[in-house]
Write an enzyme that holds these catalytic residues in place. Structure first.
Site, PDB file in Angstrom:
ATOM      1  N   GLU A 281       0.834  -1.211   0.000  1.00  0.00           N
ATOM      2  CA  GLU A 281       0.000   0.000   0.000  1.00  0.00           C
ATOM      3  C   GLU A 281       0.865   1.255   0.000  1.00  0.00           C
ATOM      4  OE1 GLU A 281      -3.214  -0.048  -0.395  1.00  0.00           O
ATOM      5  OE2 GLU A 281      -3.193  -2.222  -0.433  1.00  0.00           O
ATOM      6  N   GLU A 362      -0.054  -2.007  -9.776  1.00  0.00           N
ATOM      7  CA  GLU A 362       0.030  -3.077  -8.783  1.00  0.00           C
ATOM      8  C   GLU A 362       1.421  -3.709  -8.785  1.00  0.00           C
ATOM      9  OE1 GLU A 362      -2.116  -3.608  -6.435  1.00  0.00           O
ATOM     10  OE2 GLU A 362      -3.337  -2.038  -7.335  1.00  0.00           O
TER      11      GLU A 362
END
Ligand SMILES: [Zn+2]
Length: 424
Positions: A281, A362
């Site tokens: 994150e 990602e």
């Protein structure tokens, strides 16, 4: 050929192509997953049980079956609103019961949205209490589901109605550059929502409790320090109230930035794996993914509004889509609704672009995580997450290109291989 007829044909062809493409992708996904259902892919033979692999396959297939109906219903609804004259009927009826003006314009958009919501309700119920229930993911009760629905409606009215009325008013009174003002209003609104989301909106639906686990907190804090990040707090969200699916995310910006873990995640992952997920994150933050995403979204909105500003002036934009524009009253609400209906038909063909961008991000976040924490922790966390969420290891590659915002587990683990080898 006159422009009205051209638009009608363009919509019909675009919709036909879109529905055919969506159904074809769905069939491909079903075939691909069903073909690989009998055995766990060799690379995971040691780590994934056959029963889990087959559960993921069955879950994917069940979702695909429901998606088929969703595709057809969406197409029917679009045709019903436009070429079959539904929106025209609704507009004429509203004009017969209320005076033309801002109130009638707002009522038209609201009625359109409510009708769409009601039509979509059965499928949404089947998703939650059918598919999710059958695979053990649904934890929502009917009472909680209804409460969510009611809260969503009230929230939509409180936050959405003023914005809608403002945009419709600007379309009337804002002059030739109304779309620029409307864009400013939308951007401001979006930022305002993001600012109040963590403290005002999200607590309406979930409970957020400060992270209690001291050893995990210490780990997380030292990771943040190493990476040079500041966040106001670490919170655990009671995601398990609604679903067994798990997640972790950042929310807020500036001073209200915080890290949120689903309680389900805490149950599934070890502290080392949690740290790796958090590092992922943080990677999104380090690479400024959120800012970039917002910039793209604001730019797209601006382009869209400019296009709408032009289309709203063209009579063929209405007649070509099955609506008779009013000669005496405002057509702003009609233009807005038609635009919301028609743009997604053509925007779908660009879906691979935004999905690709998201998957690249990602990978970047994974790479960052692997640079801050042992890659093995991230790898085992990813495997657990994909497994617990019953994400198939064998999706159809083309389906992935269109729909997957996150790369399939196999791709992410393959990218981690060099880091894994270096760490071993
Ligand atoms: Zn991510």
């Amino acid at each position: 050929m006159n422009p009205s007829l051209t638009l009608t044909l363009l919509l019909a062809l675009g919709l036909l192509a879109q529905v055919a493409l969506k159904l074809w992708l769905n069939v491909r996904q079903v075939r691909h997953v069903a073909d690989h259902r009998h055995a766990v892919p060799a690379a995971y033979a040691q780590t994934i049980a056959l029963a889990d692999h087959q559960k993921a396959a069955d879950y994917t297939l069940a979702k695909a079956r429901l998606a088929q109906w969703d595709i057809l219903l969406d197409a029917l609804l679009l045709l019903g609103w436009t070429l079959m004259g539904g929106l025209d009927v609704l507009n004429q009826w509203l004009l017969s019961v209320m005076a033309p003006g801002l109130l009638q314009q707002t009522a038209l958009v609201v009625a359109f949205m409510l009708i769409g919501g009601v039509v979509g309700l059965p499928l949404s119920l089947m998703q939650t209490f059918g598919v999710e229930q059958r695979f053990g993911f649904n934890k929502t009760t009917v009472a909680l589901w209804l409460a969510d629905l009611a809260k969503g409606l009230v929230l939509g009215a409180v936050l959405g109605l003023p914005l809608l009325a403002l945009v419709l008013w600007l379309m009337e009174a804002g002059g030739a550059l109304w779309w620029l003002w409307a864009w400013g209003a939308l951007v401001f609104w979006q930022l305002f929502l993001m600012a109040i989301a963590p403290n005002v909106i999200m607590p309406l639906f979930n409970k957020f409790t400060p992270l209690q686990d001291e050893s995990l907190k210490a780990r997380v804090q030292s990771l943040m320090q190493r990476a040079g990040f500041q966040a106001k707090g670490f919170f655990v969200m009671d995601g398990s109230r609604r679903s067994a699916h798990s997640n972790a995310f950042f929310t807020g910006f500036g001073a209200s930035k915080r890290v949120v873990f689903f309680d389900t995640l805490l149950q599934q992952l070890s502290p080392a794996e949690m740290e790796a997920v958090l590092a992922h994150e943080l990677g999104h933050f380090r690479h400024r993914h959120i800012v970039k995403m917002m910039a793209v979204s604001f730019a797209t909105t601006l382009a869209g509004l400019a296009l709408l500003g032009w289309l709203a002036q063209q009579a063929w934009f209405y007649t070509g889509l099955g609506v008779a524009p009013s000669m005496s009253a405002s057509n702003s609400a009609l233009a807005l609704v038609l635009f919301m209906l028609v743009v997604p038909v053509f925007a779908f063909f660009l879906a691979p672009l935004s999905s690709w961008r998201s998957r690249v991000q990602e990978f970047e976040a994974d790479a960052y995580a692997a640079s801050q924490t042992p890659a093995a922790d991230l790898a085992s966390a990813l495997l657990k997450l994909y497994q617990d969420n019953a994400s198939t290891l064998t999706p159809d590659p083309l389906f992935v290109k269109f729909y997957y915002s996150h790369p399939p587990a196999s791709d992410r683990l393959a990218r981690l291989q060099p880091a894994l080898a270096a760490g071993a």
